[in-house]
Design an enzyme around this catalytic site. Structure first.
Site, short mmCIF file in Angstrom:
data_model
loop_
_atom_site.label_atom_id
_atom_site.label_comp_id
_atom_site.label_asym_id
_atom_site.label_seq_id
_atom_site.Cartn_x
_atom_site.Cartn_y
_atom_site.Cartn_z
N GLY A 158 0.83 -1.21 0.00
CA GLY A 158 0.00 0.00 0.00
C GLY A 158 0.86 1.25 0.00
O GLY A 158 2.03 1.22 -0.38
N ARG A 159 0.24 2.34 0.44
CA ARG A 159 0.92 3.64 0.38
C ARG A 159 2.26 3.66 1.10
O ARG A 159 3.27 4.14 0.57
CB ARG A 159 0.00 4.72 0.99
CG ARG A 159 -1.17 5.10 0.15
CD ARG A 159 -2.09 6.01 0.95
NE ARG A 159 -2.76 5.25 1.98
CZ ARG A 159 -4.02 4.84 1.93
NH1 ARG A 159 -4.78 5.19 0.91
NH2 ARG A 159 -4.55 4.12 2.89
N ILE A 160 2.27 3.14 2.35
CA ILE A 160 3.51 3.23 3.14
C ILE A 160 4.58 2.32 2.56
O ILE A 160 5.75 2.71 2.43
CB ILE A 160 3.22 2.91 4.62
CG1 ILE A 160 2.27 3.97 5.21
CG2 ILE A 160 4.52 2.87 5.44
CD1 ILE A 160 1.70 3.64 6.58
N ALA A 242 3.90 -1.70 11.22
CA ALA A 242 2.47 -1.85 10.89
C ALA A 242 1.65 -1.97 12.17
O ALA A 242 1.22 -0.96 12.73
CB ALA A 242 2.29 -3.05 9.96
N ARG A 243 1.45 -3.20 12.61
CA ARG A 243 0.73 -3.44 13.87
C ARG A 243 1.35 -4.65 14.56
O ARG A 243 1.72 -5.63 13.90
CB ARG A 243 -0.77 -3.71 13.61
CG ARG A 243 -1.60 -2.47 13.36
CD ARG A 243 -1.75 -1.61 14.62
NE ARG A 243 -2.57 -0.44 14.39
CZ ARG A 243 -2.11 0.75 14.02
NH1 ARG A 243 -0.82 0.93 13.79
NH2 ARG A 243 -2.93 1.76 13.86
N GLU A 272 0.73 -3.36 23.36
CA GLU A 272 1.24 -2.03 23.71
C GLU A 272 0.51 -1.48 24.93
O GLU A 272 -0.71 -1.64 25.01
CB GLU A 272 1.04 -1.07 22.52
CG GLU A 272 1.90 -1.44 21.34
CD GLU A 272 1.67 -0.54 20.12
OE1 GLU A 272 1.13 0.58 20.28
OE2 GLU A 272 2.05 -0.97 19.03
N HIS A 290 6.06 3.21 19.23
CA HIS A 290 5.03 3.53 18.23
C HIS A 290 5.17 4.98 17.74
O HIS A 290 4.27 5.81 17.90
CB HIS A 290 3.63 3.27 18.80
CG HIS A 290 2.57 3.07 17.75
ND1 HIS A 290 1.51 2.22 17.89
CD2 HIS A 290 2.43 3.62 16.52
CE1 HIS A 290 0.75 2.26 16.81
NE2 HIS A 290 1.29 3.12 15.96
N GLY A 292 5.87 5.85 14.46
CA GLY A 292 5.77 5.93 12.99
C GLY A 292 5.36 7.30 12.47
O GLY A 292 6.02 7.86 11.59
C1 8YV Z 1 -0.76 6.66 15.02
C2 8YV Z 1 -0.71 4.68 13.40
O1 8YV Z 1 0.25 7.12 15.87
O2 8YV Z 1 -2.00 5.81 11.81
C3 8YV Z 1 -1.72 4.75 12.32
O3 8YV Z 1 -2.26 3.70 11.96
O4 8YV Z 1 -0.36 3.64 13.83
C4 8YV Z 1 -0.06 5.91 13.95
O5 8YV Z 1 0.15 6.81 12.93
C5 8YV Z 1 -1.81 6.04 15.83
O6 8YV Z 1 -2.61 5.14 15.17
C6 8YV Z 1 -2.68 7.15 16.34
O7 8YV Z 1 -3.95 6.77 16.68
#
Ligand code: 8YV
Length: 324
Positions: A158-160, A242-243, A272, A290, A292
């Site tokens: 995807g985008r990232i 990602a997650r 987390e 976290h 990102g």
């Molecule tokens: C956020 C992220 O910090 O956008 C996402 O999916 O994981 C991060 O950019 C986080 O989700 C903020 O709610």
């Protein structure tokens, strides 16, 4: 003048976003940044027209079942929305939006940061210098792994992932391979120097660095498990921006302890803010909290994107970033 929509904002956001929200809405802000409890979220479902939650707010079916429900929109602050039970929201006619695009570059930058850190042992080097252990330069001290010219395997395109491919290929001369069940058009991949592979396992077999870029869904839960770590190249590295749910952390610990993997760079975790203790003790693992999307510019842009979705929704216009 009719009453302005009530918007409950679960966490403290950048000032510029607070100002925009307060201008347009009856915004219930959280300047003290105290996380809401499940009961606090249920209260918001009963009393707010919209909720602006973050990854730390679990908007479950139970939360959404609060009655009488006033809530009409959940404008998530983040591109990932696994903190929200979107099926439960849909079933109740509550719309959901997210904030794509605006965090792509920041997150791709962080994936490359982790990759470089873990390959070049920079966390370890920092601890070494700060710990007063450095005795001086020597030719065989703290040798890492060369990044330039190596193969990066992207799980999800995807985008990232595309922004990572751009950096890795055009910036670091890396070979880029990927797997995505919904791949980009061939010309898009070609422009990034990225070659598709038919399966996740095909990527794992070939990549020196595996970087995860898929959403957290039932299908991707523990996608990286013991078996999959066993299919990675010996001495390969795992990067996760990602997650946490995508990785079986116990399996990752085993793969690192056995030496099958040379290292891991992790920005996200299964539970987390808890981090599997064994990972904390490993020098070849880089751990970030976290981060990102954590730049000033991006967090403002994310807030303004959520604000835009709120504004459009209450103006009766289509959401820019509708999830359901
Ligand atoms: C956020 C992220 O910090 O956008 C996402 O999916 O994981 C991060 O950019 C986080 O989700 C903020 O709610």
């Amino acid at each position: 003048m009719s009453a302005r929509p009530v918007v409950v904002v679960t966490r403290r956001l950048p000032d510029a976003v607070h100002e925009a929200l307060a201008r347009e809405f009856d915004a219930r802000l959280n300047p003290e940044d105290r996380p809401l409890t499940a009961e606090g979220l249920r209260e918001a479902v009963r009393t707010a027209d919209a909720l602006l939650p973050t990854v730390t707010d679990k908007v479950t079916a139970d939360v959404l079942s609060a009655e009488p429900r006033r809530l009409k929109l959940i404008a998530n602050f983040g591109v990932g929305f696994n903190n929200i039970d979107v099926e439960a929201a849909k079933a109740r006619g509550v719309a959901v939006s997210n904030t794509p695009d605006v965090l792509t570059d920041a997150t791709a930058d962080l994936a490359m940061t982790l990759l470089l850190m873990v390959a070049r042992r920079t966390g370890e080097g920092e601890r070494h210098v700060r710990g007063g252990q450095w005795t001086g330069w020597r030719p065989t001290h703290m040798l890492g792994t060369q990044v330039s010219g190596k193969t990066i395997g992207l799980i999800g395109m995807g985008r990232i992932a595309r922004a990572v491919a751009q950096r890795a290929h055009h910036g670091f001369g890396m070979k880029v391979i990927f797997h995505d069940p919904y791949p980009p058009p061939p010309e898009v991949a070609a422009a990034l120097g990225a070659e598709p592979r038919a399966s996740v396992d095909d990527v794992l077999r070939e990549a020196d660095f595996v970087s995860l870029h898929c959403p957290a869904t039932a299908e991707t839960h523990h996608l990286m498990n013991r078996e999959r770590f066993g299919r990675m190249r010996p001495g390969a590295f795992l990067i996760n921006t990602a997650r946490g749910d995508v990785v079986d952390e116990a399996g990752l610990v085993e793969a690192l302890e056995s030496g099958r993997l040379a290292g891991a760079g992790l920005d996200v975790f299964e539970k987390e803010p808890q981090v599997t203790q064994a990972l904390v003790t490993m020098d070849n693992v880089v751990l970030l909290p976290h981060l990102g999307s954590a730049t000033e510019e991006t967090r403002v842009a994310m807030g303004m994107r959520a604000f835009e979705n709120l504004r459009l929704f209450f103006a009766g216009e289509p959401l820019r970033d509708r999830v359901v």
